[in-house]
Scaffold this active site. Sequence first.
Site, PDB file in Angstrom:
ATOM      1  N   ASP A   8      -4.173 -16.491  -3.451  1.00 38.46           N
ATOM      2  CA  ASP A   8      -2.874 -16.081  -3.088  1.00 38.46           C
ATOM      3  C   ASP A   8      -2.350 -17.127  -1.923  1.00 38.46           C
ATOM      4  O   ASP A   8      -2.745 -17.333  -0.638  1.00 38.46           O
ATOM      5  CB  ASP A   8      -3.081 -13.948  -2.664  1.00 38.46           C
ATOM      6  CG  ASP A   8      -3.922 -13.921  -1.788  1.00 38.46           C
ATOM      7  OD1 ASP A   8      -4.715 -15.289   0.024  1.00 38.46           O
ATOM      8  OD2 ASP A   8      -4.503 -13.079  -1.087  1.00 38.46           O
ATOM      9  N   ASN A  11      -7.393  -1.637   3.262  1.00 36.39           N
ATOM     10  CA  ASN A  11      -7.805  -0.789   2.036  1.00 36.39           C
ATOM     11  C   ASN A  11      -8.159  -1.092   0.967  1.00 36.39           C
ATOM     12  O   ASN A  11      -8.198  -0.724  -0.042  1.00 36.39           O
ATOM     13  CB  ASN A  11      -5.920  -0.019   2.107  1.00 36.39           C
ATOM     14  CG  ASN A  11      -5.176  -1.951   1.161  1.00 36.39           C
ATOM     15  OD1 ASN A  11      -6.529  -2.854   1.332  1.00 36.39           O
ATOM     16  ND2 ASN A  11      -4.039  -1.800   1.631  1.00 36.39           N
ATOM     17  N   HIS A  44      -8.167  -4.331  -0.388  1.00 31.53           N
ATOM     18  CA  HIS A  44      -7.457  -4.690  -1.194  1.00 31.53           C
ATOM     19  C   HIS A  44      -8.089  -6.265  -1.170  1.00 31.53           C
ATOM     20  O   HIS A  44      -8.711  -6.445  -1.134  1.00 31.53           O
ATOM     21  CB  HIS A  44      -6.116  -5.481  -0.861  1.00 31.53           C
ATOM     22  CG  HIS A  44      -6.008  -6.516   0.175  1.00 31.53           C
ATOM     23  ND1 HIS A  44      -5.025  -5.178   1.133  1.00 31.53           N
ATOM     24  CD2 HIS A  44      -6.449  -7.394   0.212  1.00 31.53           C
ATOM     25  CE1 HIS A  44      -4.972  -6.759   2.003  1.00 31.53           C
ATOM     26  NE2 HIS A  44      -6.277  -7.487   1.852  1.00 31.53           N
ATOM     27  N   GLU A  72      -2.739  -4.860  -4.395  1.00 30.37           N
ATOM     28  CA  GLU A  72      -3.203  -3.670  -3.158  1.00 30.37           C
ATOM     29  C   GLU A  72      -3.849  -2.919  -3.907  1.00 30.37           C
ATOM     30  O   GLU A  72      -3.511  -2.227  -5.567  1.00 30.37           O
ATOM     31  CB  GLU A  72      -1.687  -3.330  -2.611  1.00 30.37           C
ATOM     32  CG  GLU A  72      -1.138  -4.440  -2.025  1.00 30.37           C
ATOM     33  CD  GLU A  72      -1.673  -4.754  -0.452  1.00 30.37           C
ATOM     34  OE1 GLU A  72      -3.028  -4.144  -0.272  1.00 30.37           O
ATOM     35  OE2 GLU A  72      -0.813  -4.739  -0.043  1.00 30.37           O
TER      36      GLU A  72
HETATM   37  C1  GLP Z   1      -5.299 -11.232   3.466  1.00 31.76           C
HETATM   38  C2  GLP Z   1      -6.162 -11.454   2.186  1.00 31.76           C
HETATM   39  C3  GLP Z   1      -7.430 -11.210   1.669  1.00 31.76           C
HETATM   40  C4  GLP Z   1      -8.495 -10.917   2.846  1.00 31.76           C
HETATM   41  C5  GLP Z   1      -7.949 -10.161   4.115  1.00 31.76           C
HETATM   42  C6  GLP Z   1      -8.998  -9.560   5.116  1.00 31.76           C
HETATM   43  O1  GLP Z   1      -4.844  -9.598   2.863  1.00 31.76           O
HETATM   44  N1  GLP Z   1      -4.900 -11.634   1.513  1.00 31.76           N
HETATM   45  O2  GLP Z   1      -8.160 -12.093   0.563  1.00 31.76           O
HETATM   46  O3  GLP Z   1      -9.410 -10.757   2.107  1.00 31.76           O
HETATM   47  O4  GLP Z   1      -6.712 -10.784   4.190  1.00 31.76           O
HETATM   48  O5  GLP Z   1      -8.315 -10.363   6.120  1.00 31.76           O
HETATM   49  P1  GLP Z   1      -9.769 -10.941   7.152  1.00 31.76           P
HETATM   50  O6  GLP Z   1     -11.125 -11.477   6.401  1.00 31.76           O
HETATM   51  O7  GLP Z   1      -8.531 -11.396   8.445  1.00 31.76           O
HETATM   52  O8  GLP Z   1     -10.547  -9.125   7.105  1.00 31.76           O
END
Ligand code: GLP
Length: 249
Positions: free
Chosen positions: A66, A134, A136, A141
């Site tokens: 993404d 949440n 995702h 989402e």
């Molecule tokens: C972002 C990314 C996700 C990732 C999430 C969690 O939203 N799009 O791919 O898994 O962050 O982030 P973190 O690993 O910093 O908790």
Amino acid sequence: MKIRVFDNSHDAGVYVAALAEQVIEDHASPVLGLATGSTPIPFYEALVRLHQCGLDLAPVKTINLDEYIGLDPSHPQSYAWFMQNHLFSHVNIPKDQIYLPNGVASDLEAECRRYDEVIRKHPVHLQVLGIGINGHIGFNEPDDALLSQTHIVDLRQETVASNARFFHDIEEVPKRAITMGVQAILQADQIVLMAFGREKAQIVAKSVSGGVRTDVPASILNLHKQVTVVLDRDAAAELMDSSGRLRIR
Ligand code: GLP
């Protein structure tokens, strides 16, 4: 699903890097599906160390999940920059084998279709995922329906709030993103979902043991035949019994 619980995120990262090395050695033209966020950083650190110890990444292709809409690849909070900083600048993956969605494309719909074509041409051997607070995955989402193809997404308020920690101000956090859809994720031969910290414990438990639900996007991984969930003890807390053993395997 296979669940592996480590004492710390460093050890977990080394394990995932070893899985990646196996995939790299097993394929002439290995394709890694890559994620951003703080969670996969120990994996990238371990992969860079493996490279320094002799692992050749020249045949590897990478496809990221993404990108924020509106952030140029030179923006320090863009996922393109993140990947450059944590992996690409330290290893020998050729530039033209690195794929990320372009969040500043003039025609975003056309960019989504271009990305689907990239995914179609380069089937992913190992998909690495983090998980949002949440549930995702990528930026798929929670919603009434999950979309299969690459698409533009309005980020949920809790996602914007959670990702604000990387920006000076919550106002600077992009409110939209391009994300790979769930079909592309499920098409990978093998998936590794990583999660660390107590704040992920509840959503990890819901994803792993609560049935498949579109309001918990990561739960869709229950439909895949080769998923490894890589946790630290805090993220596994709600999957453990009182003696610290995993309740499910
Ligand atoms: C972002 C990314 C996700 C990732 C999430 C969690 O939203 N799009 O791919 O898994 O962050 O982030 P973190 O690993 O910093 O908790």
